[in-house]
Write a protein that holds these residues in place. Structure first.
Motif, PDB file in Angstrom:
ATOM      1  N   TRP A  46       0.808  -1.106   0.095  1.00 34.95           N
ATOM      2  CA  TRP A  46       0.217   0.094   0.165  1.00 34.95           C
ATOM      3  C   TRP A  46       1.510   1.284   0.204  1.00 34.95           C
ATOM      4  N   ILE A  52       1.974  10.266  -4.255  1.00 39.23           N
ATOM      5  CA  ILE A  52       2.249  11.088  -3.825  1.00 39.23           C
ATOM      6  C   ILE A  52       3.376  11.998  -4.236  1.00 39.23           C
ATOM      7  N   ILE A  67       3.794  16.768   5.025  1.00 39.31           N
ATOM      8  CA  ILE A  67       3.602  15.491   4.624  1.00 39.31           C
ATOM      9  C   ILE A  67       5.004  14.826   4.744  1.00 39.31           C
ATOM     10  N   ALA A 117       5.297   6.095   5.550  1.00 40.05           N
ATOM     11  CA  ALA A 117       4.022   5.949   5.777  1.00 40.05           C
ATOM     12  C   ALA A 117       3.835   5.753   7.573  1.00 40.05           C
ATOM     13  N   LEU A 144       3.793   9.419   8.838  1.00 36.28           N
ATOM     14  CA  LEU A 144       2.553   9.632   8.344  1.00 36.28           C
ATOM     15  C   LEU A 144       1.673   9.567   9.679  1.00 36.28           C
ATOM     16  N   LEU A 145       1.085   8.300   9.412  1.00 34.74           N
ATOM     17  CA  LEU A 145       0.172   7.597  10.727  1.00 34.74           C
ATOM     18  C   LEU A 145       0.174   7.089  11.887  1.00 34.74           C
ATOM     19  N   MET A 161      -4.530   7.500  13.065  1.00 32.10           N
ATOM     20  CA  MET A 161      -5.253   6.179  12.308  1.00 32.10           C
ATOM     21  C   MET A 161      -6.209   6.301  12.725  1.00 32.10           C
ATOM     22  N   GLU A 191      -3.413  16.748   2.768  1.00 32.39           N
ATOM     23  CA  GLU A 191      -1.938  16.828   1.970  1.00 32.39           C
ATOM     24  C   GLU A 191      -1.143  15.063   1.495  1.00 32.39           C
ATOM     25  N   ALA A 192      -1.771  14.253   2.060  1.00 39.56           N
ATOM     26  CA  ALA A 192      -1.136  12.808   1.905  1.00 39.56           C
ATOM     27  C   ALA A 192      -1.808  12.224   0.721  1.00 39.56           C
ATOM     28  N   GLN A 193      -3.245  12.702   0.707  1.00 35.75           N
ATOM     29  CA  GLN A 193      -4.870  12.801  -0.186  1.00 35.75           C
ATOM     30  C   GLN A 193      -5.308  11.240  -0.131  1.00 35.75           C
ATOM     31  N   LEU A 194      -5.095  11.375   1.716  1.00 39.24           N
ATOM     32  CA  LEU A 194      -6.152  10.037   2.332  1.00 39.24           C
ATOM     33  C   LEU A 194      -7.450  10.315   2.121  1.00 39.24           C
ATOM     34  N   MET A 232      -7.889   5.663  -1.960  1.00 33.59           N
ATOM     35  CA  MET A 232      -6.218   5.858  -1.049  1.00 33.59           C
ATOM     36  C   MET A 232      -6.963   5.362   0.610  1.00 33.59           C
ATOM     37  N   LEU A 235      -6.477   1.886   2.539  1.00 32.11           N
ATOM     38  CA  LEU A 235      -5.459   2.113   3.895  1.00 32.11           C
ATOM     39  C   LEU A 235      -6.545   1.740   5.100  1.00 32.11           C
TER      40      LEU A 235
END
Lengths: 121, 121
Positions: A99, A107, B3, B22, B25-26, B32, B69-72, B85, B89
DNA sequence: CCGCATCGCTACATTAGTCGTAGCGATGCG
DNA sequence: CGCATCGCTACGACTAATGTAGCGATGCGG
């Protein structure tokens, strides 16, 4: 910061769900990275330090303590390794690797082929 | 905190793997949890604030910014929702819920039956 | 149109977490 | 013994998160 108690979670998670307690623990800086590194096999303090790059020994130590209290890792004579629960967590983290590659491409679409050597265990 | 760039990760991840970016970020507080909450459907700023319990608006705002910004996640007229995305996730996070229940039982063996009402989407 | 409530969000001071470096005791080795 | 490495701790500097207050915008009843 101590281990989150799933029943009465720390750090304000509040919802009562063990999921939030897990997010709380694994959401700490480097926690998932350490689990990931250990999935390659047992490692020493020093090798973890090098593998994680720029982690400071103090924070590495406290993360190891967190994870040990959470029974996700355990000490051995030669260092640290995942417990069964830690291994189970790693198996969940596995598809995460793929993923993250897709996500990285989303990104930063440039230079997408450089991380192919990423693979667990 | 901005990001993480998968190619040249922030926060010292260094390994070059998007996985570490990742995690970076998470691994941020509430990240999360926010993704999880949004997996129940799109939500407003206020409802996220309530759902997460004790999150402060300033940090909620910055996490939403990170995730956007992370496009999640993305903004809609009625609030926020997961992107494709982000949905992907969430699907990875799904088995995580079951794992966390087992883990919770391991850590606090007493009172294990209370969280059964936990379920995604 | 006005007062009031709610919403999304920002500002700011306080508190907690992390970083970087220095260094300690223990162990190993020539 | 001298020196190197290891696992880890202490501490000061910095950064992120928390909690509270409040701003502008929108909606709604009177």
């Amino acid at each position: 910061m101590s281990i989150p108690k799933p029943g009465m979670p720390v750090r304000g998670s509040q919802s009562g769900a063990p999921l939030m307690a897990a997010f709380d623990l694994l959401g700490r800086r480097w926690a998932m990275g350490i689990v990931w590194q250990l999935s390659y096999g047992s490692a020493t303090f020093r090798s973890l330090q090098n593998a994680c790059g720029s982690i400071s020994p103090s924070i590495l130590n406290s993360r190891l303590k967190d994870l040990r209290e959470a029974q996700l890792i355990e000490r051995t004579t030669e260092g640290y390794r995942l417990t069964e629960m830690g291994e189970a967590l790693h198996r969940l983290l596995l598809p995460f690797g793929e993923w993250s590659i897709k996500w990285a491409q989303l990104i930063t679409p440039e230079e997408t082929s450089r991380w192919s050597q990423l693979g667990p265990k």
